[in-house]
Every structure is written in C-alpha cells, then in structure tokens.
Design a protein around this motif. Structure first.
Motif, PDB file in Angstrom:
ATOM      1  N   ALA A  89      60.334  14.989  56.269  1.00 40.55           N
ATOM      2  CA  ALA A  89      60.398  16.408  56.447  1.00 40.55           C
ATOM      3  C   ALA A  89      61.893  16.496  57.118  1.00 40.55           C
ATOM      4  N   ILE A  90      61.993  16.106  58.356  1.00 37.72           N
ATOM      5  CA  ILE A  90      62.757  15.544  58.483  1.00 37.72           C
ATOM      6  C   ILE A  90      64.471  15.557  57.457  1.00 37.72           C
ATOM      7  N   GLY A  91      64.306  15.214  56.441  1.00 36.46           N
ATOM      8  CA  GLY A  91      65.359  15.371  55.782  1.00 36.46           C
ATOM      9  C   GLY A  91      65.315  16.969  54.878  1.00 36.46           C
ATOM     10  N   LEU A  92      64.678  17.306  54.784  1.00 36.61           N
ATOM     11  CA  LEU A  92      64.270  18.731  53.805  1.00 36.61           C
ATOM     12  C   LEU A  92      65.214  19.190  55.283  1.00 36.61           C
ATOM     13  N   ARG A  93      64.643  19.500  56.450  1.00 39.59           N
ATOM     14  CA  ARG A  93      65.488  20.069  57.425  1.00 39.59           C
ATOM     15  C   ARG A  93      67.384  19.720  57.521  1.00 39.59           C
ATOM     16  N   ARG A  94      67.193  18.798  57.381  1.00 34.97           N
ATOM     17  CA  ARG A  94      68.494  18.103  57.443  1.00 34.97           C
ATOM     18  C   ARG A  94      69.518  18.208  55.983  1.00 34.97           C
ATOM     19  N   SER A  95      69.108  19.278  55.268  1.00 30.98           N
ATOM     20  CA  SER A  95      70.196  19.386  54.015  1.00 30.98           C
ATOM     21  C   SER A  95      69.047  20.945  53.451  1.00 30.98           C
ATOM     22  N   VAL A  96      68.758  20.892  53.461  1.00 34.57           N
ATOM     23  CA  VAL A  96      68.406  22.509  52.852  1.00 34.57           C
ATOM     24  C   VAL A  96      69.010  23.340  53.488  1.00 34.57           C
ATOM     25  N   ILE A  97      70.089  24.770  52.658  1.00 31.64           N
ATOM     26  CA  ILE A  97      70.342  25.856  52.882  1.00 31.64           C
ATOM     27  C   ILE A  97      69.688  26.737  52.119  1.00 31.64           C
ATOM     28  N   LEU A  98      69.803  27.923  52.970  1.00 31.06           N
ATOM     29  CA  LEU A  98      69.408  29.275  52.468  1.00 31.06           C
ATOM     30  C   LEU A  98      70.331  30.361  52.057  1.00 31.06           C
ATOM     31  N   LEU A  99      69.898  30.865  51.713  1.00 30.35           N
ATOM     32  CA  LEU A  99      70.497  32.460  50.824  1.00 30.35           C
ATOM     33  C   LEU A  99      70.185  33.426  50.647  1.00 30.35           C
ATOM     34  N   PRO A 100      70.116  34.530  50.716  1.00 34.38           N
ATOM     35  CA  PRO A 100      69.612  35.768  50.950  1.00 34.38           C
ATOM     36  C   PRO A 100      69.227  36.557  49.270  1.00 34.38           C
ATOM     37  N   VAL A 101      68.491  37.208  49.916  1.00 34.44           N
ATOM     38  CA  VAL A 101      68.254  37.379  47.831  1.00 34.44           C
ATOM     39  C   VAL A 101      67.402  38.795  47.477  1.00 34.44           C
ATOM     40  N   HIS A 102      67.323  39.584  48.937  1.00 32.31           N
ATOM     41  CA  HIS A 102      66.170  40.438  49.176  1.00 32.31           C
ATOM     42  C   HIS A 102      67.217  41.530  48.064  1.00 32.31           C
ATOM     43  N   GLY A 103      66.318  42.843  48.046  1.00 34.71           N
ATOM     44  CA  GLY A 103      66.451  43.783  47.228  1.00 34.71           C
ATOM     45  C   GLY A 103      67.877  44.627  47.253  1.00 34.71           C
ATOM     46  N   ALA A 104      67.998  44.902  48.411  1.00 38.50           N
ATOM     47  CA  ALA A 104      69.309  45.703  49.066  1.00 38.50           C
ATOM     48  C   ALA A 104      70.367  45.361  48.509  1.00 38.50           C
TER      49      ALA A 104
END
Length: 348
Positions: free
Chosen positions: A317-332
C-alpha cells in the motif's frame, strides 16, 4: 479548460433551478429493486452504515484507502482494520478475523473481484459494502454483489455535492435533515474555469498538493447534510452513458500517448466501464516526483492518491502511494489535451 474536476456551463445551471425529488435524482445509481438514500458528501456513507451495527463496529478496509474519508468513522468510535493489498491495490481477505463490515473499493472506477470479500462476509457474518465512490454508475462488476453500494456523484460529475447509498435487500440507514450550502462559491469557480480559454489556465491558482509526496492538510469534518437542490437537479439531468463514453475515450487517448513512456506503465490493463482517473504506476518514486513536478510546472492537472491512514504499515500500500500518478479523464476535457501532457513530459 483542462481541469481535474468536471466543469459545468450556464445552461446546465439554468435547468437546475427546477426542484427535483431526491428519489428521482438517485435513479441513475439504482438497479431494479434497490433502495437509495442521498447525502451531500460520501464520507458520511460508511459511518451511517456502520452506525447500524452497534456502538463500536469492526470495519475492515483495504490498506490503500484515503484517510480523509475516515473522519466520520473515527468520530463514531469504529474499530478500523486495514487489510494488506496486492500490486493492483486489491485486498487479501482470506485471513480476516472478526468483522462487522467489509468494505471493498472499486479503485479509480475499475471493478475489483468480490468473491473473496463475499466469502469473508459469509465467514464472519459481516455486511459487504462496495465503495464505488470512484465509479460513475452501476456497471458489470460494480453494484451487483454488495449488501450496500456507495456512489459519489459529486466526485465524477459537475456538482457542488451529492452522494448515494444504495441498499440491496437491506434496510437503509436514517438520513440527514438540512440541505447543504456553499453552492455559490462552487458555482463561481466552475463557471470561471468553464469560460476561461485554456491558454490562460496558468492564471488560475493550481489546486492539489505542490509536491508528489505531500499529503492534504487535515480539514474539518463536513456536516451531515442532504444535497443542495441544484445538485439534485443536475444529478437527474446527467447523461451517464455519454459521460462514460467520453471517459473511456480520454483514457484510451492517454494510454496510447503516454502509457508506453519508459519509467511507468498503466496501473490497470484496461480502463474499465468509466474510469475516474487514468492511473500510471512509476517504476521508482524519483520518477513519480519528477513527472508530477513537470506536469505541475506546465499547469496541467495531476494528482497522487491517497493520504494513507497513519496506522497502515503494509509495504505494498505504501509503495502504491509513492508511485501512482493520476491524470484527469472526465468528459469536459478538450480534444487533444493528451498532447499537452506528452509535451510537458518530453524531458521528464
């Protein structure tokens, strides 16, 4: 304008001036035979369900869980049990001991396998709750197995507030009385973002955390309220099918443009029915830090997730927190926005 949150427009707001019953507003999140309760904020949903189970219920959750969402549970005195997860963020329920409530999470709107969670509930006598706060709406694998299903329209649509508790052959908890406020501030910000041409994006202060490893500051627990009338109307008017299609298209564009860059890979092999964000896992924390900084420098929306509970010691869980980046995909989002991300990351 490119933004993390979905944007609204004046025509949608004008249509929202007509009052709307809560039951009709939640119809898009119910399957046949379901019952629903609407709230202003989804963080209260787990606490209301746990409150039906006794004064100090044992609530089992994945170790990769957002700490801010646990404030109402902590305030009511629930005993929280954090279960280790695998590299997908999916928990291993096989060794779960006594529990009153098991919470599975469809992380970033991607369906999670539920057989082991259901088996754990059968073994312990717990109720099964599908936390679908990142899911746009019911879909194959989402909202089919839980005793309760939690949705958070205010996270996936252009709404000031709005959350839904769906009960499947179970009683609903008691709801809230007063309606939430603060719509004008939300509306003003969203309309400015909607009207501002994207090249002027840098004029608006960036939200979120400045650095990748920063966690959000602790905020006060929001009050238990019903959604604003504006949100109820916008929930009713939302075209969830169109939004799901746009989200899949945007995620596919990001996957094609960015998914093969060295140093990271998409967290999931497919984007699911309606992704909440496009999730990329970096090979090393240093890569995540550098790419997060590059996107922030370009004034492009980017997030980390989540702020882990302080009790969590699970290395995965700590490894995921320290490695995952999130980008937006919403319809607007505007067509071709993925190219701006590629340009910003060209040398990161």
């Amino acid at each position: 304008m490119i933004s993390t949150a979905p944007l609204t427009n004046p025509w949608n707001i004008l249509s929202a001036l007509v009052p709307q019953p809560a039951a009709e507003a939640a119809a898009g999140w119910r399957r046949p035979g379901d019952q629903s309760l609407v709230l202003a904020r989804s963080c209260w949903s787990l606490a209301l369900l746990a409150g039906m189970l006794g004064s100090k219920p044992k609530v089992a959750l994945p170790a990769w869980f957002c700490n801010a969402s646990l404030l109402p549970l902590r305030a009511m005195g629930a005993e929280l049990i954090f279960v280790p997860v695998n590299e997908n963020g999916w928990p291993d329920w096989s060794n779960l001991g006594q529990a009153d409530m098991v919470v599975t999470v469809h992380t970033f709107g991607h369906p999670v396998p539920l057989d082991s969670a259901r088996a754990a509930c059968d073994r312990t006598g717990a109720i099964l709750v599908e936390d679908a706060a990142h899911a746009l709406a019911p879909a194959p694998g989402i909202g089919e197995s839980g005793d309760y299903v939690l949705y958070s329209p205010h996270k996936v649509l252009a709404l000031p507030d709005g959350a839904v508790i769906v009960a499947r052959n179970r009683p609903l908890p008691a709801g809230a009385g007063q309606s939430s406020g603060g719509v004008f501030r939300w509306l003003s910000r969203r309309l400015i973002q909607w009207a501002l041409p994207d090249p002027l994006r840098s004029w608006i202060a960036q939200g979120g955390q400045i650095n990748f490893l920063d966690d959000p500051t602790t905020t006060a627990m929001p009050p238990l309220c019903t959604p604003s009338p504006v949100s109820l109307r916008l929930m009713t008017a939302a075209d969830l099918t169109v939004e799901a299609t746009m989200r899949r298209m945007n995620a596919a564009s990001l996957r094609q443009t960015l998914g093969h860059l060295p140093g990271w890979h998409p967290l999931f092999t497919d984007d699911g029915p309606a992704p909440y964000r496009f999730a990329l896992r970096c090979d090393h924390t240093d890569i995540a830090i550098a790419r997060y900084a590059a996107l922030r420098h370009a004034h492009l929306p980017v997030e980390s997730w989540p702020d882990l509970p302080p009790e969590v010691s699970d290395a995965t869980a700590i490894g995921l927190r320290r490695s995952v980046i999130l980008l937006p995909v919403h319809g607007a989002l505007p067509p071709g926005y993925e190219q701006l991300y590629a340009k910003a990351l060209a040398h990161a």
